[in-house]
Design an enzyme around this catalytic site. Structure first.
Site, PDB file in Angstrom:
ATOM      1  N   PHE A  99      69.219 100.998 -69.398  1.00  0.00           N
ATOM      2  CA  PHE A  99      69.260 101.055 -67.941  1.00  0.00           C
ATOM      3  C   PHE A  99      69.361 102.524 -67.518  1.00  0.00           C
ATOM      4  CE2 PHE A  99      70.895 100.903 -63.671  1.00  0.00           C
ATOM      5  CZ  PHE A  99      70.029  99.989 -63.099  1.00  0.00           C
ATOM      6  N   ASP A 101      77.910  98.911 -72.370  1.00  0.00           N
ATOM      7  CA  ASP A 101      77.676  98.576 -70.972  1.00  0.00           C
ATOM      8  C   ASP A 101      77.430  97.068 -70.902  1.00  0.00           C
ATOM      9  OD1 ASP A 101      76.740  98.108 -68.418  1.00  0.00           O
ATOM     10  OD2 ASP A 101      75.516  99.919 -68.332  1.00  0.00           O
ATOM     11  N   TYR A 136      78.891  93.194 -59.284  1.00  0.00           N
ATOM     12  CA  TYR A 136      78.073  92.508 -58.271  1.00  0.00           C
ATOM     13  C   TYR A 136      76.986  91.606 -58.828  1.00  0.00           C
ATOM     14  CZ  TYR A 136      75.111  96.775 -58.732  1.00  0.00           C
ATOM     15  OH  TYR A 136      74.344  97.816 -59.190  1.00  0.00           O
ATOM     16  N   LYS A 137      76.921  91.486 -60.146  1.00  0.00           N
ATOM     17  CA  LYS A 137      75.930  90.593 -60.743  1.00  0.00           C
ATOM     18  C   LYS A 137      76.591  89.245 -61.026  1.00  0.00           C
ATOM     19  CE  LYS A 137      73.585  94.608 -62.746  1.00  0.00           C
ATOM     20  NZ  LYS A 137      72.345  94.572 -61.945  1.00  0.00           N
ATOM     21  N   ARG A 149      60.912  89.179 -63.829  1.00  0.00           N
ATOM     22  CA  ARG A 149      62.211  88.839 -64.418  1.00  0.00           C
ATOM     23  C   ARG A 149      62.862  87.691 -63.652  1.00  0.00           C
ATOM     24  NH1 ARG A 149      67.259  93.100 -64.408  1.00  0.00           N
ATOM     25  NH2 ARG A 149      67.233  92.519 -62.209  1.00  0.00           N
TER      26      ARG A 149
END
Lengths: 405, 405
Positions: free
Chosen positions: B123, B192, B217-218, B364
């Site tokens: 990422f 991560d 927030y995921k 995705r």
């Protein structure tokens, strides 16, 4: 005092703005310089962000509700309050994190110089963030008392980091004179506006400031732990490199490139994903302060604090003033020294008069001019006089120190 | 497919949890891995924090509402979801900022070593934060493809920084094997967990992980730009020094000392004043995920994605799967490659099926198991098949790329 306060409130051109804040009943709140009051418009705005933008539109709100632009939009609204151009200010992270970015960036802009100069007794986080870079081996912290700062500016100083209004005493620095002295010595200046932005006139352009940070939860009424703001003068933006180079500060965050390329302008100050709830609440507070205007807020702030001093003088209470007696030389607060400051503060809080205590012996009263009345000054002093005269602060329950006061 | 989906939903032991989320009507939301849905309990909790704790109790809420303990309290609730002890996790700042703290701390714990090893295509912000320290002159970034990482671990490597579930493909790293390989080479490991924490089993203790970060927030449903979390293994806490040494990470923040002294334990990861609105919303999301439980969430996640693949196979649509075919080797998502991935994604969004596009050619679909139904899988595939078979994605309005999808 009460009668005079009534006349002053009746004549106050900002008096009606109190209605725009949720000031609780039975409380005289002299701590808006620590956490500003809730604007009445904030709950509805947050409800909209949460139920509609997050709840219904979900990920699409990054575009459709312009979440992605909130740091810039809120920054641009803060800019005129501190004498900056809209594209020079951005709202993000905390004051502490923004200090780190800008101290580090300043050191990189002054190669060969490693000293960051500040004053002892500056707000702790300002000093601690210099220490963070010192621990990385990239900076040396130098502290000099405020009347010796000019003399401490030598060829080793990369950055002068000062807080405009001192958090304890409210004493103001002369931003124009000190910025000029630093520039004459080849150093940059980073102003911490946490205790002045939103209450007093700040003119970053006029003093040719390089960098600045400020707080969202004090005079800007953004709520507990609100995002902070950072200023980078236009002339420094192209060269600025800050090490918290997260994806939101990238020129093209959604290209998902492996290599960092800083966004143009002040956008490169961004790091992680912006905190939307915090930014939305902050925007409401900033809008309200901008609507009232800094000049009338400052006039009322000076008037309130001078009236407080008059009331105090008439009440016969003697307390050592540690703030400058001249209102032009202090922020929107009055601080007094007393060996039992903590217990006096607690006794006042028990009566609904909320000021705060600062270790070891400072009793601090902040006058957020947007929602305080002259009657609050008279009433606060009446309570203070009673606490002092009856000695009720000597009761056991006021003697222990809590974590946050 | 529809009939089978109905049976699977009827038998789903987690089916009733969908009612606890505000999933919008007419939307099939396959992007909970980007921004999780709103828990229905969140608006009322925020209302309480804003109107009562901020509005009425003001500054006193730092103590009376325990605002001051929120980073630790939320961290302790996240800890069991990722196989950590309660005192090893703290909620604060963003993933990016926490990466900077921990990369820097790891370099300090491995003097003489300067390389931070990661994989290309990790990422972006993970890679950019290494670059930030590289720009400070304190780190060297080394990238090696995932099958060559073990070979790239040499005596110069201070830290191995990897994302457990890849954001694009969902491919999982073997945390135990890679952590052991790094330790054998004398390096530390920073995981991560942004794309796995809250949806799949993560066992930081079992793999003897040193450091970790994760996203609020995921899958934790903390809201847009929610605070992140950081993990520091107990054995490293006393030695850990991170350079964002703000006042909230001080051993005694309210002593207002000029000199920094780190707080014990994971508290020293704190920097500025905690963002209370964001932390309060995050806590609601974390409570809900903890109530459901990681093991059943993971079982359902695998079941959902396998059912999606079955539906796809039956529909006759051919798309190149870039996620591992074995559900044990991927996160809670399926990604496909198509040269027109962007346009297909836009055409699906126009039909209310929200997946996302990742540059340059990845489609995705994330399967947040807490609130998705098997019927959603069947319906998403039916729409995808129609979009592909009718060629409606070739219409002009789906061809332009927006900033955030």
């Amino acid at each position: 005092m009460t009668e005079r306060a009534r006349h002053l409130d009746a004549a106050d051109p900002l008096g009606h703005f109190r209605e725009r804040f949720a000031v609780p009943e039975g409380v005289i709140y002299l701590d808006g310089n620590s956490l500003g009051c809730l604007p009445k418009a904030t709950p509805a705005r947050l409800e909209q962000v949460v139920r509609e933008e997050w709840g219904k539109d979900l990920i699409r709100s990054w575009n459709s509700a312009s979440w992605i632009d909130l740091p810039q939009r809120v920054g641009a609204k803060i800019a005129p309050l501190v004498g900056a151009q809209p594209h020079e200010v951005i709202a993000c992270d905390s004051v502490s994190v923004n200090l780190f970015k800008l101290i580090s960036a300043a050191l990189a802009m002054r190669p060969g110089r490693t000293v960051v100069l500040s004053e002892p007794g500056n707000f702790p986080t300002d000093l601690y963030m210099i220490e963070g870079l010192e621990q990385q081996g990239l900076a040396k912290r130098r502290l000099a008392p405020r009347d010796e700062l000019a003399g401490a500016l030598d060829d080793d100083v990369a950055l002068l980091l000062l807080t405009h209004a001192h958090y304890k005493t409210g004493e103001l620095f002369d931003m124009i004179a000190l910025t000029r002295a630093a520039h004459d010595a080849g150093a940059l200046v980073l102003w911490d506006l946490s205790h002045s932005g939103g209450a007093l006139p700040v003119d970053l352009a006029a003093c040719e400031a390089d960098l600045a940070v400020g707080c969202g939860y004090k005079y800007l009424n953004g709520g507990p732990g609100a995002p902070a703001y950072a200023f980078v003068a236009e002339r420094h933006q192209a060269a600025l490199r800050q090490p918290l180079s997260g994806w939101m500060g990238h020129a093209k965050p959604f290209a998902f490139s492996d290599d960092y390329s800083p966004a143009p302008g002040v956008d490169r100050m961004l790091c992680g994903t912006p905190p939307i709830l915090g930014l939305a609440a902050l925007e409401v507070g900033v809008d309200l302060i901008a609507e009232i205007g800094i000049a009338p807020l400052h006039a009322k702030s000076q008037h309130l604090s001078e009236f407080f001093r008059q009331c105090l003088a008439e009440s016969g209470v003697e307390l050592e003033l540690v703030s400058p007696a001249d209102p032009a030389r202090r922020g929107s607060q009055l601080s007094f020294r007393h060996p039992q400051a903590f217990a006096i503060c607690q006794a006042l809080i028990a009566r609904g008069v909320i000021g705060d205590f600062r270790d070891p012996d400072i009793l601090r009263f902040g006058f957020a001019p947007a929602y305080l009345r002259f009657a609050d000054m008279a009433e606060a002093v009446r309570n203070l006089a009673e606490v002092m005269q009856t000695g009720e602060w000597q009761r056991a329950e006021f003697g222990e120190r809590g974590a946050v006061t």
